[in-house]
Design a protein around this motif. Structure first.
Motif, PDB file in Angstrom:
ATOM      1  N   CYS A 183      27.039  -7.656  21.967  1.00  0.00           N
ATOM      2  CA  CYS A 183      26.953  -9.007  21.411  1.00  0.00           C
ATOM      3  C   CYS A 183      26.019  -9.090  20.207  1.00  0.00           C
ATOM      4  N   PRO A 184      26.342  -8.367  19.118  1.00  0.00           N
ATOM      5  CA  PRO A 184      25.546  -8.525  17.912  1.00  0.00           C
ATOM      6  C   PRO A 184      25.742  -9.913  17.306  1.00  0.00           C
ATOM      7  N   PRO A 185      24.767 -10.418  16.511  1.00  0.00           N
ATOM      8  CA  PRO A 185      23.583  -9.716  16.042  1.00  0.00           C
ATOM      9  C   PRO A 185      22.551  -9.473  17.159  1.00  0.00           C
ATOM     10  N   GLY A 235      27.757  -2.116   9.012  1.00  0.00           N
ATOM     11  CA  GLY A 235      28.942  -2.947   8.821  1.00  0.00           C
ATOM     12  C   GLY A 235      29.480  -3.574  10.097  1.00  0.00           C
ATOM     13  N   VAL A 236      28.816  -3.342  11.220  1.00  0.00           N
ATOM     14  CA  VAL A 236      29.297  -3.864  12.508  1.00  0.00           C
ATOM     15  C   VAL A 236      29.446  -5.391  12.459  1.00  0.00           C
ATOM     16  N   GLY A 237      28.375  -6.056  12.042  1.00  0.00           N
ATOM     17  CA  GLY A 237      28.421  -7.509  11.839  1.00  0.00           C
ATOM     18  C   GLY A 237      28.400  -8.322  13.120  1.00  0.00           C
ATOM     19  N   ARG A 244      27.431  -8.034   7.395  1.00  0.00           N
ATOM     20  CA  ARG A 244      26.133  -7.473   6.992  1.00  0.00           C
ATOM     21  C   ARG A 244      25.090  -7.534   8.102  1.00  0.00           C
ATOM     22  N   ILE A 245      25.193  -8.551   8.948  1.00  0.00           N
ATOM     23  CA  ILE A 245      24.113  -8.768   9.919  1.00  0.00           C
ATOM     24  C   ILE A 245      24.521  -8.229  11.286  1.00  0.00           C
ATOM     25  N   THR A 246      24.074  -7.019  11.553  1.00  0.00           N
ATOM     26  CA  THR A 246      24.308  -6.403  12.863  1.00  0.00           C
ATOM     27  C   THR A 246      23.067  -6.581  13.729  1.00  0.00           C
TER      28      THR A 246
ATOM     29  N   TYR B 183      32.805  -3.573   5.698  1.00  0.00           N
ATOM     30  CA  TYR B 183      31.431  -3.949   5.367  1.00  0.00           C
ATOM     31  C   TYR B 183      30.422  -2.803   5.417  1.00  0.00           C
ATOM     32  N   ALA B 184      30.841  -1.621   5.891  1.00  0.00           N
ATOM     33  CA  ALA B 184      29.886  -0.517   5.991  1.00  0.00           C
ATOM     34  C   ALA B 184      29.445  -0.064   4.609  1.00  0.00           C
TER      35      ALA B 184
END
Lengths: 280, 195
Positions: A183-185, A235-237, A244-246, B183-184
């Motif tokens: 469950c990112p971020p 890049g997971v996000g 951008r925000i992992t 996005y990576a």
């Protein structure tokens, strides 16, 4: 000797369990709002909006933030001039968990045995880390730790020759593997040094810091920042859908260790980062 | 990922399931069945012993969720998705029975993705940790099997405009892979990059 009634401990614990599960802390709300501003992926921004909205609904309608209301984890600093009367401290905490999870309509997520798996029905036993400290206060820190992110946590006994680079690579690798499952971020707690069990405990303790508060040691703060930047290049996000925000923050604690060892633990925390403190 | 959400009715008919593509956002309307770890174990054991599922499997959508108890006057408490990977070992057997959709969060195994292709089914993700928000999209809830499992009992849930996104479709599309790739950024330190 100061007397504290076991019942008072239970009442406090019951309140803490509910407080943590219904109200997302200001640190997390601010971190999510900052992430919302910085996220480039439109889907990622939508997810972050949903999470902020979720926190408002939970608060206004008294619905838990997340259905996984967690294992009840306590870090307890017991002043050595305190006497708990009317019952044992651990039982008082467990009684508080029982009351809090039942009255608060929180989910009971504990099974009594790791493979027989019958639910204990009241979310006990709590996991309690007790430390005896100077003074006459009792300080309780509660965190409701969800299973999804806990499952993606990892520990590795590195070689001293692996050094700081080895530590950093293991952290980034663990975040990459966690991906959408956690469950990112996420918030990433890192414990380095000590021994096998100490590094795990350090990693969990690191998560109890207000999110984004850097380590007081400037060198460690810099490592935290570098790891945050690296993790956010994956890049997971948000929710793993790309972005951008992992990771919202990397929080690290260190401890001396054996000449042969370099233990590292990475405790992954989902965005439902729930922790509260009470002092009696 | 498509911007507009598509209203999708459950049970899922074969054409709709095959048409859905990874990245499509949907709003689900109809009945979904809540089941997670312990319920999956029991359901698959029942099938192995020649029994049947506790709900009509044709086109069924399973939601991996263990909600919190319902507050007074509401059908259900917080009800966000749990991690789907733990159900990977059981999912192909259920898809073989006619189940056509699964809602959860997180990666699926290659075997599950292959089963999605074989049976023309889809895997959707709902926003993990948005338990309070998603609770609002569930208008009715009823325990239909294994009440002794407590939060892991099988529930029949009626959902209205329940938001989800297609992650793995019946053609092999994978939003987690595509999203990450988009996005990576290269890892400039020379250490391990996206893995």
């Amino acid at each position: 000797m100061r007397e504290i009634q076991a019942q008072e401990v239970s009442r406090t614990v019951a309140d803490m369990c509910q407080q943590a599960n219904y109200h997302l802390g200001r640190d997390m709300r601010e971190a999510l709002a900052r992430a919302r501003d910085r996220e480039e992926s439109p889907v990622g921004r939508d997810i972050l909006d949903q999470l902020l909205q979720n926190a408002s609904i939970a608060e206004a309608e008294h619905i838990p933030l997340c259905q996984d209301t967690g294992v009840a984890v306590f870090f307890v600093d017991l002043g050595q001039d305190v006497h708990i009367s009317g019952g044992g401290l651990e039982e008082a905490i467990n009684e508080g968990v029982r009351q809090g999870y039942s009255q608060g309509l929180l989910r009971k997520s504990m099974v009594a045995h790791p493979w027989r798996r019958k639910n204990t029905g009241d979310n006990t036993p709590a996991i309690i880390h007790l430390r005896l400290v100077p003074g006459d206060r009792l300080r309780l820190t509660f965190t409701a730790k969800g299973g999804g992110s806990e499952n993606m946590s990892a520990l590795r006994m590195l070689k001293p020759a692996d050094g700081l680079e080895g530590v950093k690579n293991f952290v980034v690798e663990t975040v990459a593997k966690a991906g959408p499952n956690a469950c990112p971020p996420m918030v990433v707690g890192v414990g380095v040094g000590g021994n096998f069990e100490t590094c795990a405990l350090l990693a969990k303790k690191a998560l109890l810091r207000p999110v984004g508060q850097p380590n007081a040691d400037p060198e460690l703060a810099q490592v935290e920042e570098e790891l945050l930047q690296r993790a956010n290049r994956l890049g997971v996000g948000p929710q793993g859908l790309g972005g951008r925000i992992t990771v919202l923050a990397v929080q690290m604690e260190v401890y001396p260790c054996h000449i042969a060892s370099l233990p590292v633990a990475v405790n992954i925390q989902c965005h439902a980062n729930r922790h509260v403190v009470a002092e009696l | 990922m498509s911007g507009e959400s598509l209203v999708v009715h459950t049970p899922l008919d074969p054409e709709t399931a095959r048409r859905l593509r990874a990245g499509q956002r949907v709003l689900l309307r109809g009945v979904v069945y809540a089941a997670r770890d312990a319920a999956h174990k029991r359901m698959v054991e029942a099938l192995e012993q020649g029994g049947s599922l506790p709900f009509p499997p044709e086109g069924a959508v399973i939601y991996y969720v263990g909600p919190t108890p319902a507050p007074p006057g509401r059908p259900i408490g917080a009800a966000g998705p749990t991690t789907s990977g733990r159900m990977d070992g059981y999912a192909p057997a259920l898809l073989a029975q006619g189940v056509r959709g699964m809602i959860g969060k997180g990666y699926r195994s290659p075997a599950v993705k292959e089963a999605l292709r074989q049976y023309g089914a889809v895997y959707l993700a709902a926003t993990g940790g948005a338990g309070a928000l998603l609770s609002r999209c569930i208008v009715q809830s009823e325990v239909i099997a294994y009440p002794d499992l407590g939060p892991e009992a099988v529930l029949r849930l009626e959902v209205l405009d329940f938001p989800a996104v297609v992650v793995n479709d019946a053609q092999g599309g994978d939003l987690y892979e595509a999203g990450k790739k988009q996005y990576a950024l290269p890892d400039e330190t020379g250490g391990h990059a996206a893995g």
